[in-house]
Design a protein around this motif. Sequence first.
Motif: not given
Length: 343
Positions: A293-310
């Motif tokens: 999708f086109s989506g937002p220009e910016k994403i702020v991920f929270p401090s709890s995030l440990k992993e982004l998968g493939t």
Amino acid sequence: MTFEIEGGLVVSINKQTRLCTVMVPRFVEIEGQKYVITSISEYSFCNAKIDLLAFPDDSEVMAFKENALSNTYIKKLKIPPSLRSIDYPWCLNLQGLTDIEISPDNKFFLYLDNSYLLTKSKGSDQFDTLIYARNDIENALIPSQVKIIEQFSFNFHKQLKSVTFSEDSNLQCIKNDAFIDSTIQKLFLPASIEKLEDTTFAHTFDLIDIEISPKNVNFSLFDNKYLVRKSLPNNQIFDVLVFARRDLESAVIPSQIKIISNSAFQYCTQLKSVSFEPNSSLELICTCGFSNFSGPEKIVFPSSLKELGTNSINNITNLKTVVFLSKEIKLEFSFNRCYNLSY
């Protein structure tokens, strides 16, 4: 025009429709030696256009192998008495199939209500597994005896609007890619369902309405936007976000969510913003969690995030900036086709 291909395969061609009728013989004869046909191999009819695929009553074909009818246009299929198994995926991008005739002597398959091709799950004596629904079905009411909906059962169903279940449904599981590239808009999940496999909702473009039986203890609908489940059977918190309705314009991820599952936000084409509630518990975003999708220009991920998968952030065309508040994070080719993203 009817002719026999070398070896014994009989083909009849209609020049007007450009479709052929194929009769698979009991055996083929090559150099005077007869060879009994016992299976239809992978990709045997790939890209073929067939009016009728049939077998003689004395056929010894026992199996359709993986992708035997993938990428095939076929209007009618006759299943012989001998057929025992169909390997998955057997019908990827199968089109046109609305008429299935099963020999009354076949004990392994049932075409119920002229709509649903059923077989028996391992160890069962009941026709409890749905492996295909007729290609032109619009509103599917799944028979109550069905416990499993197999892979690709509704694949490429371009008239499909809804899939629902009666209150006495015995459904337990919907397998991966069951609705891939279909036009499903509404899904009702009965009280009995226990499992949705990881890519159940992959490539569902139009699904905006999910309802859940109030008696179901395994899934919940949060804010009429997100389908959620528990990460552990004994967990009291619905902490896995399985699916987001495809017409979302703004996504605020609930604080209790630990995992965003495969394809959860795939093809949310109207989505313009993604944010996370304070005290977010998010730890993992799985494959294609946010994608296409086109989506937002910016994403702020929270401090709890440990992993982004493939490919977890995949083909978000407007995305320019990503901020990680975590001290450490594991990435695995996580950003794919985000061409405007600055590193």
